[in-house]
Design an enzyme around this catalytic site. Structure first.
Site, PDB file in Angstrom:
ATOM      1  N   PHE A   1       0.851  -1.192   0.000  1.00  0.00           N
ATOM      2  CA  PHE A   1       0.000   0.000   0.000  1.00  0.00           C
ATOM      3  C   PHE A   1       0.884   1.237   0.000  1.00  0.00           C
ATOM      4  O   PHE A   1       1.768   1.371   0.841  1.00  0.00           O
ATOM      5  CB  PHE A   1      -0.921   0.023   1.227  1.00  0.00           C
TER       6      PHE A   1
ATOM      7  N   ASP B   1       9.146   2.647   1.517  1.00  0.00           N
ATOM      8  CA  ASP B   1       7.969   3.374   1.977  1.00  0.00           C
ATOM      9  C   ASP B   1       7.870   3.149   3.486  1.00  0.00           C
ATOM     10  O   ASP B   1       7.417   2.111   3.942  1.00  0.00           O
ATOM     11  CB  ASP B   1       6.719   2.860   1.258  1.00  0.00           C
TER      12      ASP B   1
ATOM     13  N   LYS C   1       2.664   9.901   8.151  1.00  0.00           N
ATOM     14  CA  LYS C   1       1.928   9.489   9.354  1.00  0.00           C
ATOM     15  C   LYS C   1       2.493  10.075  10.657  1.00  0.00           C
ATOM     16  O   LYS C   1       2.137  11.175  11.030  1.00  0.00           O
ATOM     17  CB  LYS C   1       1.826   7.958   9.407  1.00  0.00           C
TER      18      LYS C   1
HETATM   19  C1  LIG Z   1      -0.849   5.256   5.181  1.00  0.00           C
HETATM   20  C2  LIG Z   1       0.165   4.855   4.185  1.00  0.00           C
HETATM   21  C3  LIG Z   1       0.335   5.565   2.981  1.00  0.00           C
HETATM   22  C4  LIG Z   1      -0.566   6.708   2.572  1.00  0.00           C
HETATM   23  O1  LIG Z   1      -0.458   7.789   3.417  1.00  0.00           O
HETATM   24  P1  LIG Z   1      -1.558   8.965   3.325  1.00  0.00           P
HETATM   25  O2  LIG Z   1      -1.077   9.978   4.292  1.00  0.00           O
HETATM   26  O3  LIG Z   1      -2.868   8.352   3.688  1.00  0.00           O
HETATM   27  O4  LIG Z   1      -1.563   9.435   1.923  1.00  0.00           O
HETATM   28  C5  LIG Z   1       1.357   5.185   2.136  1.00  0.00           C
HETATM   29  N1  LIG Z   1       2.169   4.154   2.444  1.00  0.00           N
HETATM   30  C6  LIG Z   1       2.038   3.444   3.585  1.00  0.00           C
HETATM   31  C7  LIG Z   1       2.981   2.322   3.866  1.00  0.00           C
HETATM   32  C8  LIG Z   1       1.017   3.762   4.480  1.00  0.00           C
HETATM   33  O5  LIG Z   1       0.869   3.035   5.596  1.00  0.00           O
END
Ligand SMILES: *Cc1c(COP(=O)(O)O)cnc(C)c1O
Length: 407
Positions: A138, A223, A252
């Site tokens: 994700f 990520d 986050k």
């Molecule tokens: C939450 C998340 C995202 C997206 O972040 P947003 O602030 O909602 O755009 C991307 N990568 C990972 C691994 C995430 O947990």
């Protein structure tokens, strides 16, 4: 005119892309929140791995107030001191030499993927544009990030999606070897797949990814939107290994609840962007940057990071204990305070039901997919809140088990 608003009102005025639980919290302090009726909840959700210092941490509130009295916003036509200080702080604490600020995880990844393409284009020409990512990964909800993400349902109905993206099974070194080539511009990985169910990358897979990227002159992107800023017991999860990425996304927890994201990279890679290549009106906003600097200062200490590891062991030990009383989980996994509780096969698909029962029992939990209950509490959650929260978790598991076994 005062209007009564409640959870029902949400369904009347919001675009129906979310289905929030029934409670509307109105106040938070540390790891507890309260709704309008004054009911109290222990927060094991942490705003989805965001509130690393709990709610309304006094030092963050103070920093925000002080900055609010000085300067809110300028845009990138001018720079500002909090942004430069935060960039310095991030570079000093990581592999990175350079930082680009954005407002969300998706935007940080979007910048990362664009930079990787531009880097390959600049150095090797337009043929080197493929991005390799993992199934179930994700990376956010913009069109590029859902396309790179490994959950096809998030692309459904939004086609045509960007081209040049390949997906391989997570932790499958052979599949990566077969997919990667001179056409690959980047490989992107979550050190722990968060939304995908709290699944850790194996050290061997990370190592292989690094070596293969080096061999094919592709960039390695981590990520760390969910795993970063202390969540796993190191400031960033990659610091558990000796492998460094070329680009990393953080968001986050970075602002502790104030929206901010950062794309971090090495000098060489950064130089593939030039003036005008990419941008964001709010990116590097002084309010967000001031708060994030304070978050880093408070989280990146041996005490807090060691505390995360200690709390992890305690959580796992206690979860295993309560799972013997009401066995609903088959496995506990994750690192630090990112913990996944996998439901036993007979409770498949019922994770959301469990967190609904938790809410009724004064506990905020998360899901990670249909079969995993996720815990991502504040990194400084007090011991007493952990104990009380676990008692409520135990009660939740008992009720959950009774209601499903009985039906
Ligand atoms: C939450 C998340 C995202 C997206 O972040 P947003 O602030 O909602 O755009 C991307 N990568 C990972 C691994 C995430 O947990």
């Amino acid at each position: 005119m005062t209007q009564v608003i409640n959870r029902q009102t949400f369904d009347e005025v919001m675009v129906p892309n979310y289905s929030p639980l029934s409670v509307i919290p109105v106040r938070g302090q540390g790891s507890r929140v309260w709704d309008r009726e004054g009911n109290e909840y222990i927060d094991f959700a942490g705003g989805i791995a965001v509130n690393v210092l709990g709610h309304c941490h006094p030092a963050l509130t103070q920093t925000l107030h002080e900055q609010a009295d000085k300067l809110w916003h300028l845009s990138n036509v001018w720079t500002n001191e909090p942004a430069i200080e935060l960039a310095q702080s991030l570079c000093a604490r990581t592999f990175a030499d350079r930082v680009y600020f954005a407002n969300s995880g998706a935007e940080a990844n979007e910048a990362a993927f664009k930079l990787a393409r531009k880097h390959a284009y600049t150095h090797f020409g337009p043929g080197k544009n493929e991005i390799i990512s993992c199934n179930n990964s994700f990376h956010g909800r913009t069109l590029f990030t859902v396309s790179v993400g490994g959950q096809p349902k998030y692309c459904e109905g939004f086609e045509p999606v960007p081209k040049g993206i390949k997906h391989i099974p997570f932790n499958d070194i052979q599949a990566l070897k077969e997919a990667i080539s001179n056409k690959t511009c980047a490989v992107v990985l979550e050190p722990i797949q968060g939304e995908g169910g709290i699944i850790s990358a194996t050290p061997k897979f990370l190592k292989a990814a690094r070596l293969l990227c080096d061999h094919y002159k592709a960039l390695l992107i981590f990520d760390e939107v969910q795993t970063g800023v202390g969540r796993t017991g190191k400031l960033f999860a990659y610091q558990h290994s000796d492998i460094t990425p070329d680009i990393m996304a953080s968001a986050k927890a970075l602002g502790g609840g104030f929206p901010i994201a950062a794309m971090l990279c090495t000098d060489t890679v950064a130089n593939s962007f030039n003036v005008g290549s990419h941008g964001s009106t709010y990116g590097g906003n002084p309010l967000a940057c001031a708060v994030a600097s304070k978050v880093l200062e408070l989280i990146d200490t041996p005490e807090v990071l060691a505390g995360v590891n200690l709390k992890h062991s305690h959580f796992i030990q206690q979860l295993e204990k309560i799972n013997q009383i009401s066995p609903v989980f088959s496995e506990f996994r994750g690192k630090g305070l990112l913990i996944g509780c996998k439901l036993k096969p007979e409770y498949q698909g019922q994770a959301r039901k469990l967190i609904q029962i938790a809410e009724q029992n004064g506990l905020l939990l998360l899901v990670a997919g249909l079969n995993v209950v996720r815990l991502a509490p504040s990194l400084i959650i007090p011991q007493q809140d952990i104990e009380e929260g676990l008692q409520r978790f135990s009660a939740t598991m008992r009720i959950f088990k009774q209601s499903l076994d009985g039906s």
